[in-house]
Design an enzyme around this catalytic site. Structure first.
Site, PDB file in Angstrom:
ATOM      1  CG  HIS A  71      -1.976  -1.016   1.219  1.00 50.64           C
ATOM      2  ND1 HIS A  71      -2.827  -1.199   0.150  1.00 50.64           N
ATOM      3  CD2 HIS A  71      -2.310  -1.961   2.140  1.00 50.64           C
ATOM      4  CE1 HIS A  71      -3.644  -2.213   0.430  1.00 50.64           C
ATOM      5  NE2 HIS A  71      -3.353  -2.700   1.615  1.00 50.64           N
ATOM      6  CG  ASP A  91      -2.819  -8.462   0.727  1.00 48.78           C
ATOM      7  OD1 ASP A  91      -2.061  -8.791   1.647  1.00 48.78           O
ATOM      8  OD2 ASP A  91      -3.829  -7.742   0.887  1.00 48.78           O
ATOM      9  CG  HIS A  93      -6.435  -5.256   1.769  1.00 47.28           C
ATOM     10  ND1 HIS A  93      -5.904  -6.152   2.665  1.00 47.28           N
ATOM     11  CD2 HIS A  93      -7.560  -4.767   2.320  1.00 47.28           C
ATOM     12  CE1 HIS A  93      -6.686  -6.198   3.741  1.00 47.28           C
ATOM     13  NE2 HIS A  93      -7.704  -5.375   3.561  1.00 47.28           N
ATOM     14  CG  ASP A 126      -5.012 -10.076   3.416  1.00 47.72           C
ATOM     15  OD1 ASP A 126      -4.533 -10.596   2.388  1.00 47.72           O
ATOM     16  OD2 ASP A 126      -4.826  -8.880   3.708  1.00 47.72           O
TER      17      ASP A 126
HETATM   18 ZN    ZN Z   1      -4.141  -7.251   2.769  1.00 48.48          ZN
END
Ligand code: ZN
Length: 347
Positions: free
Chosen positions: A126, A163, A165, A250
């Site tokens: 991120h 991931d 995200h 995740d």
């Molecule tokens: Zn994540």
């Protein structure tokens, strides 16, 4: 027999983002305990990371961000963003997490390993050029891309991010750069908000960003569909010189921060497909770097699944017949249309 090189240092356990933060040192401790079990411990060599230099960090980040993160040294707590904080060790931890990428490439390209897993904290995907966010300080995998470009003169680098995200920071690092093909599957719409299928790169980089925005509760069949029918053919056309993976666990079913439903069997299929890509064009060289994953059992078993699949791929079958959701089929056509229409890839 091949072994997997694990890159780890105690400094990665010292970074803490606050007492109750899900991105905690317990994550690495759970993984290390699992890797010490009978079935895995003889399959692994441990290596220590190098420390990145400031100059290397600046390949991907502004000096303002570097100085800000460096200024947190020695402070017990500093908040960089509503969910991103540091303690006295975080800056050093982040410098070694990036340096681990340099060590990893050395192990792969100079020392004969085919498989490296960088067990690092803080995570990276991120982190934007000018901003720490989403538990991430510096973008580890983006800097792995820069090490591949600047130290090894690579021109075709594949980054795959599984991931839960979207890897917004990584995407933005290479959004106009055809030397890095970025492929991300993620829950969508969800944090950080980016990653729609219409985001395909800009300028010379158009067609070199591929996003698979999965609906909540997507299952193995949906993942396998996109990895085998979209990523694999495109990667076989691109022929990457190295495969870099943002490995976030995740996406596995039961994560407290998300609602994708990937199983360990499904994860093994994804890893086998990534290995096939590496075998096809990068002499089997593949680097996994830890991102998220907040269910400790899933996280530990997820890393174990990656290692076992890399070393014993014949034990994993890639299914021929599977039934993705209607949503995924329609999404696939939209992605294929936007990529074919622009004449980037045949899918
Ligand atoms: Zn994540």
């Amino acid at each position: 027999m091949d072994k997997v090189a694990i890159i780890f240092d105690e400094i990665f356990i010292k970074h803490k983002a606050g007492e109750w933060h899900p991105e905690s040192p317990l994550r690495l401790e759970a993984i290390l305990r699992r890797l010490a079990d009978e079935d895995l411990r003889n399959l692994i060599d441990y290596h220590r990371p190098e420390r990145a230099s400031k100059e290397e960090i600046l390949w991907n980040h502004t000096e303002e961000l570097y100085d800000l993160v460096a200024s947190t040294q020695g402070k017990p707590y500093f908040s960089l963003d509503p969910d991103t904080a540091t303690n006295e060790y975080s800056f050093e931890s982040a410098m070694y997490a990036v340096g681990a990428q340099k060590t990893a490439l050395k192990l792969l390209l100079e020392e004969g390993y085919n498989f490296v897993f960088a067990l690092v904290r803080p995570p990276g995907h991120h982190a934007e050029r000018d901003r720490a966010m989403g538990f991430c300080l510096f973008n580890n995998v983006a800097l792995a891309g820069y090490y591949a470009k600047n130290l090894y003169r690579m021109k075709r680098i594949l980054i795959v991010d599984f991931d839960l995200h979207h890897g917004n920071g990584t995407q933005n690092s290479f959004y106009e750069d055809p030397e890095v093909l970025f492929f991300s599957s993620h829950q969508y719409p969800y944090y950080p908000g980016t990653g729609n299928y219409t985001e395909i790169g800009r300028g010379l980089g158009r067609g070199f960003t591929i996003n698979v925005p999965l609906r909540s509760y997507s299952r193995d069949e949906d993942f396998i569909f996109f990895y085998s029918k979209l990523l694999k053919p495109i990667a076989f056309q691109y022929k990457p010189e190295i495969v870099l993976v943002s490995a976030g666990f995740d996406s596995l079913k039961g994560d407290p921060l998300g609602s994708l439903q990937l199983s360990f069997e499904g994860l093994a299929v994804i890893v086998k497909i990534l290995k096939e890509i590496a075998d096809y064009s990068s002499q089997g060289k593949i680097l996994f770097t830890l991102e998220g994953g907040y269910n400790l059992k899933n996280l530990a078993e997820g890393v174990a699944t990656v290692i076992k699949t890399l070393l014993f791929p014949d034990q994993v079958k890639i299914p021929e017949d599977f039934t993705p959701s209607e949503y995924s089929v329609s999404l696939f056509h939209k992605i294929a249309d936007i990529l074919n229409f622009k004449n980037y890839w045949e899918v």
